[in-house]
Design a protein around this motif. Structure first.
Motif, mmCIF file in Angstrom:
data_model
loop_
_atom_site.group_PDB
_atom_site.id
_atom_site.type_symbol
_atom_site.label_atom_id
_atom_site.label_comp_id
_atom_site.label_asym_id
_atom_site.label_seq_id
_atom_site.Cartn_x
_atom_site.Cartn_y
_atom_site.Cartn_z
ATOM 1 N N LEU A 10 0.823 -1.215 0.000
ATOM 2 C CA LEU A 10 0.000 0.000 0.000
ATOM 3 C C LEU A 10 0.852 1.258 0.000
ATOM 4 O O LEU A 10 0.502 2.257 -0.630
ATOM 5 C CB LEU A 10 -0.906 0.011 1.240
ATOM 6 C CG LEU A 10 -2.257 -0.674 1.143
ATOM 7 C CD1 LEU A 10 -2.928 -0.690 2.503
ATOM 8 C CD2 LEU A 10 -3.147 0.004 0.118
ATOM 9 N N ARG A 13 -0.208 5.220 -0.402
ATOM 10 C CA ARG A 13 -1.425 5.369 -1.193
ATOM 11 C C ARG A 13 -2.616 5.564 -0.269
ATOM 12 O O ARG A 13 -2.727 4.902 0.775
ATOM 13 C CB ARG A 13 -1.640 4.116 -2.048
ATOM 14 C CG ARG A 13 -2.798 4.221 -3.020
ATOM 15 C CD ARG A 13 -3.013 2.903 -3.739
ATOM 16 N NE ARG A 13 -4.156 2.964 -4.633
ATOM 17 C CZ ARG A 13 -4.770 1.897 -5.140
ATOM 18 N NH1 ARG A 13 -4.339 0.684 -4.849
ATOM 19 N NH2 ARG A 13 -5.802 2.040 -5.953
ATOM 20 N N PHE A 14 -3.490 6.465 -0.590
ATOM 21 C CA PHE A 14 -4.667 6.856 0.179
ATOM 22 C C PHE A 14 -4.313 7.732 1.381
ATOM 23 O O PHE A 14 -5.157 8.473 1.871
ATOM 24 C CB PHE A 14 -5.477 5.647 0.668
ATOM 25 C CG PHE A 14 -5.883 4.702 -0.416
ATOM 26 C CD1 PHE A 14 -6.640 5.139 -1.492
ATOM 27 C CD2 PHE A 14 -5.496 3.366 -0.382
ATOM 28 C CE1 PHE A 14 -7.028 4.272 -2.499
ATOM 29 C CE2 PHE A 14 -5.869 2.488 -1.382
ATOM 30 C CZ PHE A 14 -6.629 2.940 -2.444
ATOM 31 N N ILE A 32 -11.054 10.967 1.354
ATOM 32 C CA ILE A 32 -10.504 9.612 1.381
ATOM 33 C C ILE A 32 -9.376 9.527 2.406
ATOM 34 O O ILE A 32 -9.285 8.570 3.188
ATOM 35 C CB ILE A 32 -9.976 9.217 -0.013
ATOM 36 C CG1 ILE A 32 -11.127 9.154 -1.023
ATOM 37 C CG2 ILE A 32 -9.239 7.873 0.046
ATOM 38 C CD1 ILE A 32 -12.172 8.133 -0.711
ATOM 39 N N SER A 33 -8.516 10.533 2.429
ATOM 40 C CA SER A 33 -7.383 10.537 3.349
ATOM 41 C C SER A 33 -7.846 10.519 4.806
ATOM 42 O O SER A 33 -7.325 9.753 5.621
ATOM 43 C CB SER A 33 -6.513 11.776 3.087
ATOM 44 O OG SER A 33 -5.400 11.797 3.951
ATOM 45 N N TYR A 36 -9.423 7.154 5.635
ATOM 46 C CA TYR A 36 -8.391 6.121 5.620
ATOM 47 C C TYR A 36 -7.586 6.129 6.918
ATOM 48 O O TYR A 36 -7.325 5.078 7.515
ATOM 49 C CB TYR A 36 -7.476 6.359 4.425
ATOM 50 C CG TYR A 36 -6.363 5.347 4.240
ATOM 51 C CD1 TYR A 36 -6.652 4.051 3.829
ATOM 52 C CD2 TYR A 36 -5.032 5.707 4.439
ATOM 53 C CE1 TYR A 36 -5.631 3.134 3.634
ATOM 54 C CE2 TYR A 36 -4.009 4.797 4.243
ATOM 55 C CZ TYR A 36 -4.315 3.514 3.846
ATOM 56 O OH TYR A 36 -3.303 2.608 3.662
ATOM 57 N N ILE A 97 -15.308 3.930 2.709
ATOM 58 C CA ILE A 97 -13.858 3.842 2.548
ATOM 59 C C ILE A 97 -13.432 2.436 2.136
ATOM 60 O O ILE A 97 -12.433 2.268 1.428
ATOM 61 C CB ILE A 97 -13.136 4.292 3.845
ATOM 62 C CG1 ILE A 97 -11.636 4.515 3.580
ATOM 63 C CG2 ILE A 97 -13.341 3.291 4.968
ATOM 64 C CD1 ILE A 97 -11.332 5.591 2.576
ATOM 65 N N SER A 98 -14.192 1.421 2.526
ATOM 66 C CA SER A 98 -13.899 0.056 2.076
ATOM 67 C C SER A 98 -14.070 -0.051 0.572
ATOM 68 O O SER A 98 -13.262 -0.678 -0.122
ATOM 69 C CB SER A 98 -14.816 -0.952 2.787
ATOM 70 O OG SER A 98 -14.561 -0.981 4.165
ATOM 71 N N GLU A 100 -13.904 2.515 -1.618
ATOM 72 C CA GLU A 100 -12.936 3.379 -2.292
ATOM 73 C C GLU A 100 -11.529 2.785 -2.303
ATOM 74 O O GLU A 100 -10.775 2.987 -3.251
ATOM 75 C CB GLU A 100 -12.904 4.759 -1.621
ATOM 76 C CG GLU A 100 -14.172 5.583 -1.803
ATOM 77 C CD GLU A 100 -14.314 6.094 -3.231
ATOM 78 O OE1 GLU A 100 -13.295 6.177 -3.953
ATOM 79 O OE2 GLU A 100 -15.455 6.418 -3.630
ATOM 80 N N THR A 101 -11.146 2.082 -1.246
ATOM 81 C CA THR A 101 -9.771 1.566 -1.133
ATOM 82 C C THR A 101 -9.664 0.065 -1.389
ATOM 83 O O THR A 101 -8.552 -0.465 -1.460
ATOM 84 C CB THR A 101 -9.210 1.857 0.270
ATOM 85 O OG1 THR A 101 -10.015 1.193 1.255
ATOM 86 C CG2 THR A 101 -9.197 3.356 0.544
ATOM 87 N N GLU A 102 -10.808 -0.608 -1.476
ATOM 88 C CA GLU A 102 -10.847 -2.058 -1.660
ATOM 89 C C GLU A 102 -10.098 -2.772 -0.529
ATOM 90 O O GLU A 102 -9.404 -3.772 -0.743
ATOM 91 C CB GLU A 102 -10.260 -2.453 -3.028
ATOM 92 C CG GLU A 102 -11.053 -1.892 -4.198
ATOM 93 C CD GLU A 102 -10.505 -2.342 -5.542
ATOM 94 O OE1 GLU A 102 -9.431 -2.966 -5.565
ATOM 95 O OE2 GLU A 102 -11.153 -2.067 -6.561
#
Length: 338
Positions: A10, A13-14, A32-33, A36, A97-98, A100-102
């Motif tokens: 990762l 990222r994010f 997102i940040s 996350y 967020i799950s 968006e970030t998988e």
């Protein structure tokens, strides 16, 4: 550990929002940040996010207000943080967020179990991790202090460290930072009291903790290859260093020459970061930046309230109501729920 490879891949990222010119993209990346960070650490605060994003407090307040209104985060009042509140993901925020970030986030959305006693400790760990990553991310020289990924204590405990299975007897450190030059993880440990250093007839924690470090540092497949100690007071770091030297010198635990060499080389004390944490969380005289404060003339304030009460203009009343709502000001004569 194989379980940690996902965090290594990762990287940042994010965590660090991409640079966009479009305001809508900038806003989405910041959302997102925030989500996350909250998702991976379990909770967070405005101070932490402002340190990460490097934007004005006014913008941070607006960002969090929007996230609360949209139902993505839950606010819990705080008696320890200067922010006055900490934030958790809501059930909706967790799903968002799950997607968006998988990634899968194992987090309770109920804030009732919040541990206020460790709150500033946990927020300080977040600041330290972000500082190591954000500073390193912009370092084009790629020096030996660069870190590119992280693992939280919450995630280590979810993997079993200090809790269950084969790893239940191993210490879950406050954080891990990935060091690509040595292809290894470095542990980050926050020290904010003398409790672990006190030597009593029935309780002396430091030797036990040092032994936990030694096992990982000397093992070929150890979890980490270095331990970074940080605090808000240099005195605490000096005490830990002195006690550690004393334990090694007495050698009641029967350390080999190799053990002593590894411990001496692998335990590092980050004195330079003490002022940052002290100013952010412990200095009672430190103030938020000016953008977080709104100066209101008291006389004009009272005049506005009086005019609201006697004015027959619906436009004036609605305008004043909107201003009070935007400023977050509550007054018994001015409804803010229209």
């Amino acid at each position: 550990m194989q379980e940690l490879s996902i965090y290594q891949n990762l990287g940042t990222r994010f965590l660090i929002p991409p640079e966009y010119n479009n305001p809508a993209q900038i806003g989405h990346a910041r959302r997102i940040s925030v989500l996350y960070v909250i998702g991976r650490f379990g909770f967070s605060s405005k101070t932490v996010i402002q340190y990460l994003l490097g934007i004005r407090r006014e913008a941070i307040n607006k960002l969090f207000r929007k996230l609360v209104v949209d139902g993505l985060i839950n606010e819990r009042k705080s008696f320890g943080s200067k922010d006055g509140a900490v934030y958790y993901l809501s059930a909706k925020g967790k799903r968002f967020i799950s997607f968006e970030t998988e990634l899968e986030y194992h987090q309770k959305t109920d804030t009732s179990a919040h541990n206020s006693k460790t709150e500033i400790h946990d927020l300080s760990v977040q600041i330290f991790v972000i500082d190591r990553l954000v500073k390193s991310n912009g370092n084009v020289d790629r020096n030996s202090d660069q870190y590119t990924a992280f693992v939280t204590e919450k995630e280590l405990r979810e993997a079993g460290y200090g809790r269950f299975g084969e790893l239940r007897h191993l210490r879950a450190v406050d954080s891990l930072l990935y060091h690509p030059q040595s292809d290894s993880w470095h542990a980050g440990e926050g020290e904010f009291s003398n409790k672990k250093n006190l030597k009593t007839p029935n309780n002396y924690l430091r030797p036990e903790i040092l032994e936990q470090y030694r096992r990982q540092l000397v093992a070929e497949d150890g979890l980490y290859a270095r331990v970074l100690f940080f605090s808000h007071r240099e005195r605490f770091l000096r005490q830990i260093a002195a006690i550690t030297d004393e334990i090694i010198k007495e050698n009641a635990l029967g350390y080999t020459d190799k053990d002593i060499e590894v411990l001496t080389a692998s335990l590092k004390y980050v004195h330079s970061f003490c002022p940052t944490l002290y100013e952010l969380f412990w200095n009672p005289d430190a103030k938020l930046d000016k953008d977080s404060h709104i100066k209101i003339d008291q006389d004009r304030f009272e005049q506005a309230v009086a005019l609201y009460s006697v004015s027959s203009s619906n436009e004036y009343q609605q305008g004043l109501t909107d201003v009070f709502r935007t400023l977050g000001i509550k007054h018994p004569n001015i409804p803010t729920n229209k």
